[in-house]
Design an enzyme around this catalytic site. Structure first.
Site, PDB file in Angstrom:
ATOM      1  CG  ASN A 210      -3.396  12.803  -5.940  1.00 36.77           C
ATOM      2  OD1 ASN A 210      -3.678  13.421  -7.051  1.00 36.77           O
ATOM      3  ND2 ASN A 210      -4.646  12.326  -4.875  1.00 36.77           N
TER       4      ASN A 210
ATOM      5  CB  SER B  20      -3.843   7.228  -3.806  1.00 35.84           C
ATOM      6  OG  SER B  20      -3.581   9.052  -4.215  1.00 35.84           O
TER       7      SER B  20
ATOM      8  CG  ASP C 271      -1.526   7.578   0.375  1.00 35.37           C
ATOM      9  OD1 ASP C 271      -0.701   8.527   0.493  1.00 35.37           O
ATOM     10  OD2 ASP C 271      -2.704   7.269   0.110  1.00 35.37           O
TER      11      ASP C 271
ATOM     12  CG  ASP D 288      -1.758   0.980   1.724  1.00 37.39           C
ATOM     13  OD1 ASP D 288      -2.254   1.881   0.737  1.00 37.39           O
ATOM     14  OD2 ASP D 288      -1.917   1.542   2.743  1.00 37.39           O
TER      15      ASP D 288
ATOM     16  NE  ARG E 229      -9.456  12.488  -5.237  1.00 35.32           N
ATOM     17  CZ  ARG E 229      -9.017  12.632  -6.476  1.00 35.32           C
ATOM     18  NH1 ARG E 229      -9.405  12.862  -7.103  1.00 35.32           N
ATOM     19  NH2 ARG E 229      -7.779  12.186  -6.394  1.00 35.32           N
TER      20      ARG E 229
HETATM   21  C1  BG6 Z   1      -6.009   5.679   0.447  1.00 32.39           C
HETATM   22  C2  BG6 Z   1      -5.938   6.608   0.812  1.00 32.39           C
HETATM   23  O1  BG6 Z   1      -4.017   5.279  -0.208  1.00 32.39           O
HETATM   24  O2  BG6 Z   1      -5.938   6.387  -1.114  1.00 32.39           O
HETATM   25  C3  BG6 Z   1      -7.073   7.131   1.500  1.00 32.39           C
HETATM   26  O3  BG6 Z   1      -4.863   5.776   2.456  1.00 32.39           O
HETATM   27  C4  BG6 Z   1      -7.291   8.315   0.525  1.00 32.39           C
HETATM   28  O4  BG6 Z   1      -7.129   8.218   2.664  1.00 32.39           O
HETATM   29  C5  BG6 Z   1      -7.000   7.517  -0.796  1.00 32.39           C
HETATM   30  O5  BG6 Z   1      -8.689   8.263   0.638  1.00 32.39           O
HETATM   31  C6  BG6 Z   1      -7.924   8.084  -1.801  1.00 32.39           C
HETATM   32  O6  BG6 Z   1      -6.717   8.923  -2.317  1.00 32.39           O
HETATM   33  P1  BG6 Z   1      -6.634  10.417  -3.315  1.00 32.39           P
HETATM   34  O7  BG6 Z   1      -5.749  10.523  -4.269  1.00 32.39           O
HETATM   35  O8  BG6 Z   1      -6.665   9.641  -4.522  1.00 32.39           O
HETATM   36  O9  BG6 Z   1      -7.922  11.031  -3.146  1.00 32.39           O
HETATM   37 MG    MG Z   2      -2.654   2.846   3.339  1.00 28.24          MG
END
Ligand code: BG6
Ligand code: MG
Length: 218
Positions: free
Chosen positions: A124, A122, A17, A15, A55
């Site tokens: 991002n 994520s 984050d 993972d 998100r």
């Molecule tokens: C996960 C995080 O990795 O990504 C979450 O633990 C987050 O908290 C999710 O909401 C989505 O992230 P992003 O960057 O697409 O908004």
């Molecule tokens: Mg995580």
């Protein structure tokens, strides 16, 4: 720690984050700013529920405390606004934000010919990995842009396993979110809980620090 999986493990899916990099506080600041603008109560305990959650699902949790009803279009705009705050905060990210032990573990796994991948909700992910100079460090990346269903659905880990060309039974997942451990179980992968997920009874292993991963897979 017993090493039951020694011959079977060919890949580790991390993972992002909370396992590779510390972004929790940046997500928190992004949601907090949005919540204040919309006059919605939000605190760090609610923020903990957003770990591993997509998100849009995170937004739904935040909106549990909203007196106002939002339309689908308004919700999409809120999520976009939070992301713009978050992306602004990501600009400050550097390799110093890599969590302790991660670089050493990645190096050691490479040396032992164990493939490494990212399995993150994520969208991002690529931006974050570039900021911390780890974009080239992984053999495959599966992220929020590759999937329709977020954790605990196994999709992101199954995409990572497919991109690696290594079947689920040979993969270990490292997660800091309970939803992520459940996703690993649903993917029929070995699960390792760290950080916030540590001690979760359904995880195959719980570790105090990422270095202990080497005792499990090597
Ligand atoms: C996960 C995080 O990795 O990504 C979450 O633990 C987050 O908290 C999710 O909401 C989505 O992230 P992003 O960057 O697409 O908004
Ligand atoms: Mg995580």
């Amino acid at each position: 720690m017993t090493n039951l999986y020694r011959k079977q493990i060919k890949a580790v899916i991390f993972d992002l984050d909370g396992v590779i990099v510390s972004t929790d506080n940046l997500h928190y600041k992004g949601w907090k700013k949005l919540a204040e603008e919309e006059q919605i109560y939000f605190d760090e305990i609610i923020n903990n529920r957003l770990r591993g959650v997509s998100r849009m699902e995170s937004l739904e949790i935040l909106l549990e405390n909203s007196k106002k009803e939002y339309s689908t279009e308004e919700k999409a705009a809120l999520a976009e606004r939070k992301n713009s705050y978050y992306v602004e905060l990501l600009a400050s990210l550097t390799p110093d934000n890599i969590l302790p032990g991660v670089n050493e573990v990645l190096k050691e796994l490479k040396c032992k010919d164990i493939q490494v991948a990212i399995g993150s909700s994520s969208k991002n992910t690529a931006n974050i990995l570039k900021k911390i100079a780890l974009f080239e460090a992984f053999d495959a990346i599966a992220d929020g842009n590759d999937i329709k269903h977020s954790k605990p659905n196994p999709e992101v880990f199954l995409v990572a396993s497919k991109k690696l060309g290594i079947p689920p039974e040979y993969c270990v997942v490292v997660e800091d979110a309970v939803a992520g451990i459940q996703a690993a179980i649903n993917a029929d992968m070995t699960s390792v809980a760290v950080g916030d997920a540590k001690g979760y009874e359904l995880a195959d292993y719980s570790i105090d620090s990422i270095n202990q991963l080497l005792d499990i897979v090597i």
